[in-house]
Scaffold this active site. Structure first.
Site, PDB file in Angstrom:
ATOM      1  N   LYS A  23       0.884  -1.325   0.127  1.00 13.37           N
ATOM      2  CA  LYS A  23       0.287   0.609  -0.158  1.00 13.37           C
ATOM      3  C   LYS A  23       1.110   1.235  -0.088  1.00 13.37           C
ATOM      4  O   LYS A  23       2.467   1.466   0.781  1.00 13.37           O
ATOM      5  CB  LYS A  23      -0.641  -0.332   1.470  1.00 13.37           C
ATOM      6  N   ASP A 150      -3.395  -1.432   9.888  1.00 12.95           N
ATOM      7  CA  ASP A 150      -3.301  -1.563   8.735  1.00 12.95           C
ATOM      8  C   ASP A 150      -4.331  -2.837   7.755  1.00 12.95           C
ATOM      9  O   ASP A 150      -4.125  -2.726   6.912  1.00 12.95           O
ATOM     10  CB  ASP A 150      -1.852  -1.075   7.689  1.00 12.95           C
TER      11      ASP A 150
END
Ligand code: ATP
Length: 301
Positions: A23, A150
């Site tokens: 990401k 996350d």
């Protein structure tokens, strides 16, 4: 020894494989410190094709075992992938006993690209795919929350607004076709230290998150690039700030529409419209840095 929650329901000998995408933070804002010690964040996240390969195998052995190509990574319950398997077992009653998790790491470790969280999310998705009554994406993200802040985003993937500790997610439109050049300089940045510095310094600039969301809605790549901003860059110690700035200058000099540090760094990435400019940036940075990648937006998981 990790709590496995009983025997896995995957048939012995069966192999499951999936990709765990890195990401990037198109933006990262810190809204304030909460009473529980965590910070309230507001981040626009995006998944790219730099990926670890995650393989699950059912064996007759005891416990959950993780094997990776990086000798320094934990192979026990400290590995987020093993924790994810255990958390899935706890949530569904489909345990992880006998599971072997093999991870071929491509995503640099401690780089601000959520490599460990993405591996954990890949394990959750693979186990869920084998479940005749699978959890919904929202339920799976909720399981991921127990593993790390996350992980819920990594379960969802794509482009998303992440708020709170990162667990409040709103899917966003994909980016227009583009290229990313990623560069991780060879020094660590301590995430707790950075949060500590945020508490002591007044943040001078904040990302224009509203504007970024509008640019995403409009498919306006230049508008997106112009609004990429990470408040952590503002509080970096001077030497690290200078090193990050050098990479950004190189990316912009090669034709990036914008460049920013991802997460708590040290990876910096540039956003490019044209492949030619991205290739040039890649070549320039490769002369000086080892961990440099040219990638695209990841497909939806
Ligand atoms: P984030 O962007 O979410 O802050 P990061 O990219 O900075 O994460 P990671 O590479 O995800 O950092 O992981 C950092 C720490 O997590 C390391 O200390 C590492 O030992 C541990 N870890 C546990 N499991 C994994 C895994 N599967 N892959 C990488 N690191 C892992």
């Amino acid at each position: 020894m990790i709590e496995t929650g009983g025997k896995s329901q995957i048939p012995e000998g069966l192999t499951l494989q999936g990709e765990a995408f890195a990401k990037l933070n198109l933006s990262l804002d810190i809204l304030g410190r909460r009473e529980d010690g965590y910070h309230d964040l507001c981040m626009v996240m995006h998944s790219v094709t730099l990926a670890d390969q995650v393989t699950l195998k059912q064996t007759g052995e005891t416990g959950v075992r993780v094997e990776t190509n990086l000798h320094f990574l934990p192979n026990d319950e400290k590995n987020l992938a093993a924790r994810a398997a255990a958390a899935y077992g706890e949530a569904t009653g489909r345990g992880a006993e006998g599971l072997r998790i093999q991870i071929q790491k491509q995503i640099p470790v401690c780089a601000g690209m959520a490599g460990g969280s993405s591996d954990a999310a890949a394990v959750l998705r693979l186990l869920n795919r084998q479940n005749p009554t699978p959890l919904s994406v929202t339920e799976l993200a909720k399981v991921g929350e127990k593993v790390g802040s996350d992980v819920p985003y990594c379960v969802l993937g794509g482009t998303a607004l992440a708020e709170g500790r990162g667990e409040r997610l709103t899917p966003l439109p994909p980016l227009p076709p583009c290229w990313f050049v990623l560069c991780k300089p060879p020094f660590p940045i301590s995430t707790p230290e950075l949060f500590g510095r945020v508490n002591c310094h007044k943040l001078r600039c904040r990302p224009d998150t509203e504007g970024l969301l509008r640019a995403l809605e409009d498919g306006d790549l230049e508008g997106i690039a112009r609004r990429m901003y990470n408040v952590f860059e503002d509080v970096l110690p001077p030497r690290q700030a200078a090193a990050i700035q050098r990479i950004k200058t190189s990316l912009i000099g090669s034709g990036a529409l914008g460049a920013v540090m991802s997460g708590s760094g040290p990876t910096v990435f540039g956003l490019f419209e044209a492949e030619e400019a991205a290739q040039k940036a890649l070549g320039n940075l490769k002369r000086e840095y080892k961990d440099v990648f040219l990638v695209k937006s990841a497909p939806l998981v």
